[in-house]
Design a protein around this motif. Structure first.
Motif, PDB file in Angstrom:
ATOM      1  N   ILE A  21     -37.043  -1.131  -4.402  1.00 26.93           N
ATOM      2  CA  ILE A  21     -37.124   0.182  -5.046  1.00 26.93           C
ATOM      3  C   ILE A  21     -38.413   0.263  -5.860  1.00 26.93           C
ATOM      4  O   ILE A  21     -38.510  -0.350  -6.928  1.00 26.93           O
ATOM      5  N   PRO A  22     -39.417   0.992  -5.390  1.00 33.16           N
ATOM      6  CA  PRO A  22     -40.570   1.267  -6.245  1.00 33.16           C
ATOM      7  C   PRO A  22     -40.167   2.264  -7.324  1.00 33.16           C
ATOM      8  O   PRO A  22     -39.375   3.185  -7.068  1.00 33.16           O
ATOM      9  N   THR A  23     -40.689   2.123  -8.510  1.00 33.90           N
ATOM     10  CA  THR A  23     -40.276   3.026  -9.585  1.00 33.90           C
ATOM     11  C   THR A  23     -41.390   3.249 -10.583  1.00 33.90           C
ATOM     12  O   THR A  23     -42.258   2.391 -10.780  1.00 33.90           O
ATOM     13  N   LEU A  24     -41.339   4.420 -11.180  1.00 35.42           N
ATOM     14  CA  LEU A  24     -42.211   4.733 -12.308  1.00 35.42           C
ATOM     15  C   LEU A  24     -41.410   4.754 -13.599  1.00 35.42           C
ATOM     16  O   LEU A  24     -41.837   5.325 -14.600  1.00 35.42           O
ATOM     17  N   GLY A  25     -40.216   4.150 -13.558  1.00 39.07           N
ATOM     18  CA  GLY A  25     -39.379   4.092 -14.742  1.00 39.07           C
ATOM     19  C   GLY A  25     -38.678   5.397 -15.059  1.00 39.07           C
ATOM     20  O   GLY A  25     -38.290   5.630 -16.215  1.00 39.07           O
ATOM     21  N   ARG A  26     -38.478   6.243 -14.046  1.00 37.90           N
ATOM     22  CA  ARG A  26     -37.805   7.513 -14.293  1.00 37.90           C
ATOM     23  C   ARG A  26     -36.334   7.287 -14.644  1.00 37.90           C
ATOM     24  O   ARG A  26     -35.727   6.325 -14.175  1.00 37.90           O
ATOM     25  N   PRO A  27     -35.742   8.197 -15.437  1.00 44.26           N
ATOM     26  CA  PRO A  27     -34.322   8.040 -15.799  1.00 44.26           C
ATOM     27  C   PRO A  27     -33.397   7.989 -14.591  1.00 44.26           C
ATOM     28  O   PRO A  27     -32.316   7.397 -14.667  1.00 44.26           O
ATOM     29  N   SER A  28     -33.806   8.599 -13.482  1.00 43.98           N
ATOM     30  CA  SER A  28     -32.967   8.619 -12.288  1.00 43.98           C
ATOM     31  C   SER A  28     -32.721   7.221 -11.728  1.00 43.98           C
ATOM     32  O   SER A  28     -31.758   7.012 -10.982  1.00 43.98           O
ATOM     33  N   LEU A  29     -33.558   6.251 -12.084  1.00 48.20           N
ATOM     34  CA  LEU A  29     -33.365   4.889 -11.594  1.00 48.20           C
ATOM     35  C   LEU A  29     -32.001   4.338 -12.006  1.00 48.20           C
ATOM     36  O   LEU A  29     -31.356   3.618 -11.232  1.00 48.20           O
ATOM     37  N   GLU A  60     -37.951  -2.830 -19.996  1.00 49.03           N
ATOM     38  CA  GLU A  60     -37.399  -1.495 -19.838  1.00 49.03           C
ATOM     39  C   GLU A  60     -36.590  -1.391 -18.554  1.00 49.03           C
ATOM     40  O   GLU A  60     -35.505  -0.811 -18.528  1.00 49.03           O
ATOM     41  N   LEU A  61     -37.106  -1.932 -17.469  1.00 48.86           N
ATOM     42  CA  LEU A  61     -36.377  -1.877 -16.206  1.00 48.86           C
ATOM     43  C   LEU A  61     -35.136  -2.762 -16.251  1.00 48.86           C
ATOM     44  O   LEU A  61     -34.111  -2.431 -15.660  1.00 48.86           O
ATOM     45  N   ALA A  62     -35.217  -3.875 -16.931  1.00 49.74           N
ATOM     46  CA  ALA A  62     -34.074  -4.781 -17.014  1.00 49.74           C
ATOM     47  C   ALA A  62     -32.866  -4.090 -17.621  1.00 49.74           C
ATOM     48  O   ALA A  62     -31.726  -4.324 -17.224  1.00 49.74           O
ATOM     49  N   ALA A  63     -33.111  -3.200 -18.558  1.00 49.46           N
ATOM     50  CA  ALA A  63     -32.002  -2.515 -19.211  1.00 49.46           C
ATOM     51  C   ALA A  63     -31.279  -1.563 -18.267  1.00 49.46           C
ATOM     52  O   ALA A  63     -30.110  -1.230 -18.492  1.00 49.46           O
ATOM     53  N   ALA A  64     -31.952  -1.122 -17.208  1.00 46.75           N
ATOM     54  CA  ALA A  64     -31.346  -0.172 -16.277  1.00 46.75           C
ATOM     55  C   ALA A  64     -30.509  -0.855 -15.203  1.00 46.75           C
ATOM     56  O   ALA A  64     -29.757  -0.192 -14.494  1.00 46.75           O
ATOM     57  N   VAL A  65     -30.632  -2.179 -15.053  1.00 46.37           N
ATOM     58  CA  VAL A  65     -29.954  -2.889 -13.973  1.00 46.37           C
ATOM     59  C   VAL A  65     -28.525  -3.217 -14.369  1.00 46.37           C
ATOM     60  O   VAL A  65     -28.291  -3.873 -15.393  1.00 46.37           O
ATOM     61  N   PRO A  66     -27.516  -2.785 -13.603  1.00 46.62           N
ATOM     62  CA  PRO A  66     -26.122  -3.130 -13.923  1.00 46.62           C
ATOM     63  C   PRO A  66     -25.892  -4.634 -13.870  1.00 46.62           C
ATOM     64  O   PRO A  66     -26.599  -5.368 -13.165  1.00 46.62           O
ATOM     65  N   GLU A  67     -24.894  -5.078 -14.598  1.00 48.46           N
ATOM     66  CA  GLU A  67     -24.596  -6.501 -14.689  1.00 48.46           C
ATOM     67  C   GLU A  67     -24.369  -7.132 -13.323  1.00 48.46           C
ATOM     68  O   GLU A  67     -24.792  -8.266 -13.067  1.00 48.46           O
ATOM     69  N   GLN A  68     -23.721  -6.401 -12.401  1.00 51.28           N
ATOM     70  CA  GLN A  68     -23.397  -6.959 -11.084  1.00 51.28           C
ATOM     71  C   GLN A  68     -24.634  -7.303 -10.267  1.00 51.28           C
ATOM     72  O   GLN A  68     -24.570  -8.110  -9.334  1.00 51.28           O
TER      73      GLN A  68
END
Length: 361
Positions: A21-29, A60-68
């Motif tokens: 997943i390429p990302t610009l850190g958008r909230p939709s991630l 910042e991206l790490a915070a968006a990743v679910p625990e699973q």
């Protein structure tokens, strides 16, 4: 989670896959990753997030990743060079996983996405280089869609859209991945698929479904999108004039934009030279062409005051913007050579491929 690719295991199952997943850190991630975590079926063996911001921040991206998914996740730097380069960085960081599934950071995989993907990959023959998904674009149920919403809805019928696309790693390696000269999320997916097909692989339709919501956009988004005309020039340099038909891509209105812009420029020149009649005639042609364009975009829409104003303003700006980017593409890509592929011919034969799977080229 780490910001470097973990060491690769000795071997993977034939249907093992990694998600890139390429990302610009958008909230939709966040919504994308949560849907991926909730989806049933086999998990990816790796999840690679490619942070394509100039000031990439892994935390910042790490915070968006679910625990699973955290134990499977790797974050790599994209270098702010666009989605094609970011996807290349992602699949190369995924190790030797046989399948790479590309997702955009603003899509939402369905609840059965993992199970459906497993069926898609299980049904792939040895020469299948890629498997597409079904993209759903939800539109307002209580009114006509706006011009921007209709534009986004076109993703549902795009032939090889990488919003959700599974590629066999061997196919990516055979053709060298995405062409990084495509710096926007436009045409880089079709360009790769054309090289995959030319190299002797096939692209098949899958059954998994992914939702692509309509992102909020400003009034001038349609003008900014005209930068894609430069990418169309590169596509023609690489794949010839028939690439439109082979890719199932709409031709657009560039010929009309050229005519309307030409009338405007000629009218201004005639006015400067004092040729009033010729200037008036050219002005009339420009006005007629612009009015036709604005009407064609306004009639299918909701026709609210804001939408009508947006269509009127942008219909004036789009033709010269399209022509400018087309001319820029002619200059920038003047040295681009037609693509060469390792074929056409048979892709590498899987050691367990059955004889009936072999299809003559």
């Amino acid at each position: 989670m780490s910001d470097a690719a973990p060491s690769a295991p000795a071997a993977y199952a034939d249907d093992a896959y990694a998600v890139v997943i390429p990302t610009l850190g958008r909230p939709s991630l966040t919504a994308c990753l949560r849907a991926l975590a909730r989806s049933g079926g086999p998990r990816p063996v790796r999840l690679v997030l490619v942070d394509d911001r100039p000031d990439a921040a892994v935390a910042e991206l790490a915070a968006a990743v679910p625990e699973q998914l955290r134990a499977l996740t790797t974050v790599v730097r994209g270098g702010a060079r666009g989605p094609a380069a970011a996807r290349n960085a992602g699949w190369r960081a995924a190790g030797g996983v046989p399948w790479i599934v590309f997702l955009d950071d603003d899509v939402v995989p369905s609840a059965s996405w993992g199970e459906d993907l497993a069926l898609d990959l299980a049904g792939a023959a040895y020469r299948t280089g890629a498997v597409t998904a079904r993209i759903d674009v939800p539109l307002p149920p209580d009114r006509r869609p706006t011009d921007w919403e209709r534009n986004t809805a076109g993703l549902a019928t795009a032939r090889w859209i990488t919003a959700d696309m599974a590629y066999r790693r061997a196919a990516l390696e055979a053709v060298g991945g995405f062409d990084e000269r495509f710096r926007r999320a436009f045409r880089e997916d079709a360009e790769l698929a054309l090289r995959i097909l030319a190299a002797g692989w096939t692209v098949t339709a899958g059954c998994r479904r992914t939702t692509h919501p309509v992102r909020p956009a400003g009034r001038w988004v349609s003008v900014r999108l005209q930068a894609g005309n430069a990418d169309d020039v590169l596509m023609t340099r690489l794949h010839g004039r028939t690439w439109w038909r082979r890719a199932g891509a709409p031709r657009g209105r560039l010929p009309r934009h050229l005519a309307v812009t030409g009338a405007a420029v000629t009218g201004l020149a005639c006015a400067a030279l004092g040729r009033r009649r010729a200037a008036a005639a050219c002005a009339g042609l420009w006005l007629a062409g612009t009015a036709e364009f604005a009407l064609a975009r306004t009639v299918p829409g909701p026709r609210t005051r804001d939408e009508v104003a947006t269509m009127a303003l942008t219909s004036v700006a789009i033709p010269p913007a399209a022509v400018w980017h087309w001319l820029r593409g002619q200059l920038v890509h003047r040295g681009a050579l037609p693509v060469t592929v390792p074929g056409p011919g048979e892709p590498p034969r899987h050691p367990r491929a059955r004889d009936w799977e072999r299809v003559p080229s």
